[in-house]
Structures are given as structure tokens and as C-alpha cells.
Design a protein around this motif. Sequence first.
Motif, PDB file in Angstrom:
ATOM      1  N   SER A 484       0.849  -1.189   0.000  1.00  0.00           N
ATOM      2  CA  SER A 484       0.000   0.000   0.000  1.00  0.00           C
ATOM      3  C   SER A 484       0.884   1.238   0.000  1.00  0.00           C
ATOM      4  N   GLU A 529      -4.333  -1.657  -2.092  1.00  0.00           N
ATOM      5  CA  GLU A 529      -3.879  -2.819  -1.346  1.00  0.00           C
ATOM      6  C   GLU A 529      -3.473  -3.928  -2.290  1.00  0.00           C
ATOM      7  N   ARG A 530      -2.233  -4.395  -2.148  1.00  0.00           N
ATOM      8  CA  ARG A 530      -1.658  -5.449  -2.994  1.00  0.00           C
ATOM      9  C   ARG A 530      -1.687  -5.066  -4.468  1.00  0.00           C
TER      10      ARG A 530
END
Length: 637
Positions: A484, A529-530
Motif C-alpha cells: 500500500s 492494497e496489494r
Amino acid sequence: MTQGKQPEISLTISHPFRRKPAQAQTKAPVVPYNEEDEEQRYRPIDRVLLGRTLQLLAPFKRQYALGIFLGILMTVGEMMSPKFTQWIINYGIAFTASKGEAGAPTTSAAAWHIVFLVAMWAVVLTAAVILQRLTILVMTGAGERVQFSLRRRLFDHLQKLSMSYYDKTKLGRIISRCTSDVTALREINVWGLHTIVANGLMMIVAAIMLAGTNLWLFLSVAWLGVVLVVANRIYLKRAAVAWQLAREGWTRVSTNLAENITGMRVVNAFNRQGPNLGVFNTLQYDNTANNVAVARLNGVYQPVLELVRFLGKVTILMLGGYLIVRGTLGRGGVGKVVAAFLYWDWFMNPIINFGNFYNLLMQAMAGSERIFSLLDLQPEVQDEPGAPPLPRITGRVEFDHVTFGYSPERPVLHDVCFEANPGEMVALVGATGSGKSSIISLVARFYQPQSGRVRVDGHDIRHVTGESLHRQMGLVLQVNYLFSGTVVDNIRYARPDATEEQVIAAAKAIGSHDAICSLKDGYRTEVGERGANMSLGQRQLICFTRAYLADPRIFMLDEATSAIDTGTELLIQRSLERLLEGRTTFVVAHRLSTIMRADRILVIDQGRIIERGTHRELVAAGGKYAHLYRQFVSHSE
């Protein structure tokens, strides 16, 4: 963790929570419980485990000592209340009885005496309240520092464990160790010592004061101590097992939840929401039933303690009343009975507190055993004592009769021998599962071979520090991980001290600058995220740039272009010549177009190198590589 014998105490119960609700009544296959996936069964709490748990508190012993000292003063102050009650009652009765006699105090004097006692009582209680606040601040501060230290220790240990641990351990179990298991220790770390010392002191002082008030009243309730000892032994034995099962049930729930969230795309793609809900609910039913079993034990134990408390009060009042009528207690008998009644309450309060404390202790010990089990794991790959750092390398890599298997009894590489010279591009070709990625993992020292040696510039990589080796390596995988943050944050991950100008220069050199600039906020774009906000190709370009910025001497591309479209791949191919200059590069790819220009190609089949040479040499040889190449050409046409 040593596996102990499980106590033969059945906690299986019939409970309505075990019935599946209507939405879970599907034909979904319920995943059976797999003993191989389960942890070893827990042992009942032992002194070694308690000792290790106490060692966590040792660095903060001064804070705990201060908190316990303040708590003792607070307890002593609070326990003066029965005495003040006795003095006020006895003085009031004595004044009433002597009223009108010669030399008896006047009403005004008696009132002032009682006011003085009440004022003194108020002063003592005020001091106790202040001490209570100070105790809370000191004990909470010490306990939270222990929690912080434990989480840091776990996080640091997890980063040192070998890749094999993460291959074998489910994500939910790892997260559970660092979250719910650590949280289960909080109340014990904060209040454990204080609870034991303060409540133990309270019981002793209450018993002494009760005996000092009147020996007969003390002996009348002493037999109830035997009842308390028996009840505690039975409860502790059963509660230990119950809490261990409850903690394990919760871990299985959190593990299943983590797996489903991580694989949500696959869940949606194959329409597995209903079946997965059935599996999750089954785990939930067991977890709920385990917690209900704990509640049932408490539902018996706590009422037993309250019954003992009630019997003691009734006994003191009945015997006290009898002794008052007979005149055995003498003058001030009523005050003595009231004081004995209150001191019995003070004696039982710690017993009730210990009952609640036992529940917290069971939770904490179940979590503690799991935490120490993790901390006791030794990395399979770690630096040898006194291992020297690897000096600046040129990038010569040698596999000397290497045999390796993720499970030693099932090798995936058999007697592999080859050399890669500095600046060479070595391509690894073969079917899925042939051992290509295993070679990459061994070069990176994620694993160690069962036999043979892997050398870098003549140094056996087992005998140098991993940090000095990894600092001179770059790795780009088929599915890379983005953290992130922004694009520039992720590129800097390999070199946190790099300036933005250096990041941009690396992106231009690798050919990703224009693609990054085309993003919404350019280098300041949040990847999510990711990397959820990025396409697969964009993720790979960011990871390529990250690896290039690290300026590695050995560069590894493991299926790194499989997720990139042809146009992007051609862009990267044009940048590879600069990227590979002076670096040893290993390339794993199914696309032969990616590796046709390799200096050396190793064809791997079932863990063995069956062909080696350049593209032209292997095509001319007419072997397996030539067959793969003809298939590629035919498919391209």
C-alpha cells in the motif's frame, strides 16, 4: 513444541448452534478436518510455560514492582473499612448503654467522636482511591510495553523464518499468532502479577483479621476452605482443556476467513459463495460450541463460589447471634459479628476474582503456548555463527551437483551442475514443475540444497550472510507484491534512500517512465492494497523498475513477462540490454521469444538438465528444445 498427552475430558456437547441455518443447507462439500493441517494438541499449563510467560515481564520489573507496591497500599487502605465499621458500631452501642451514667460522654462529644472516625475513614478511602488511579496507570503502562515488545519480537521473528514455513503454514494461523493470541495475553500482562499479589494478600489479611475478631467465628467458616480447594482443582483441570479447544476453534475460523478473502476473485469466478459459506458456518458452529462449553463450566463454578460465600455469611450471622445472646462475645459483640461478616466478604472476594482470573489465565496460556511454539521455530536457512559478509561480486554463479527437494524425501532437482558467468543471460526452459523456479529460489538462498553447493564468485552462499547476498540480487516474479502506498514508494522499496530523480532515471532506463506518467497521478498514484488499482502489466513494470533501481549484480526473472502484453514485453526487451550489462541474469519464461537471445539455455526435465547451449545450437541438435521451438513457431503462424 513437545506434544503432550491430551487429558481425557470430553467437551463435546449437543447444542442448537450446531444445527445449520437454512442458508447453509446446500450440497456444498464440507472440508473435513485434516489432522496434518492442525497444530499439536496442547498440554495442560505447566511451570515452564508460566516461567516463560513471566520472562516477558522481566524487562519491566521496576514498573511492575512499583505498581504492586501501590496496589498493596491501596488494598490495606480499603481493608480498613470493616474495622472502622466495627469501631463506629461499638462506640455507638457503648455510648447508648452508658448514657446517663456518671462520667459518660455527652451527646455532643459522642457525635464528634463518631464524626472523627468517619472523617478518618474518608481520608483512608480517599488515599486508597488515589493509589488505585496510580496503580492503574503504572500497571497498564508496564503491560502495554510488554505487548508492544512481544508484537515486535513476533514480527521480527516472522521475517527471519525460511520460505518453507510460509509454504506449510496458513495465512490465518500466522495472523492469529500476532493478533488474537497476543491480545489474549494482555490482561495477564497488565494485571496478572497485581491480581495474584493483591488478592493473595487480601485473603491472608482478611483471614487474620477474621481470626483476630473472634476465633470461634473464624473456625465456623474454616471448613469451607476445603470446599474451595476441591472446586478449584476440578475447575482448573477442565477449564484448561476447554480454553485450548476454544482458541484452536477460533484459529480455524480466522484461517478460513483469511483464505476466502485472499482468494475472493477465484470464489466469485467459480460461484463458490454458497459452498464456502457452508464450510465457514460449520467452523463457526464448532467455535461457538467450544465457547459455550467454557461458559457452562463457568456457569457451574461461579455459582459454587457464590454458594460458599452465602454459607459463610449465614454461618457467621447465626453463630454470632447465638454468641451475642449467650454473652460469649462480651462488650462490643455486635461490632465483632459485623466485622467478621465483612471480613468473610473480603476473604471471598479474592476467590471470586481468582475465578475470573483463571478464565483469563486459561486464554492467555493457550495463546502463550502457541506464541512460544512460533518463537521456538528455527529458520531452516539462517546465517552461520560468525558468517562473513559477501564482498562486492561480479556475478559468477555455480551449481555443483545440487540436489534439492521441498520435502527431503521427494527431490525436485537431481544432481544439477552448471555455471553462469558475469554478464551472461541464462534461460531456464521446461514444463511446469520441472524445477526452474527451484533453481531461482536456491540462487536467492530462500532454501538450502540437501546436497551439493551453490557458489557465487566462488563463495558457498551457505557460509556468508544472507543480507549481503540479497543486497546484490534482484528478483521479479510472475505475480509480484505491491505494498500500500504510491508508485514511487513501491519503486523505492529496494532502496529507501533513493531520490525521486533516481527513481525517474531508473524508470526511463527500464522503459517504464511513459507508462507510469500515464497513470492518474503519475508517480504519486496510489497502487491500492496489494496493487489492486494497477493492471497486471502495470504491476510488473513497477516491479521491474524496483529491481533495476536496486542495481543488482545477479538478476532473476521468474515468469516475469507472462502477465505483460506483447507491446509492453517488446518495450522491456529493448531495455534488457542495458539492464543486463555487467549482470548475471536468470530468466524463467514459457514464451520462447523472451529467451531466444539468451547466452545460454538450460532445458530442464523432471529436475534434471537434459540440454544446454544457445538457441541456434539447441535448435540444430533437434532435441526437446527444438521440439518446443517448432511448437512455438507453429502456434505463432
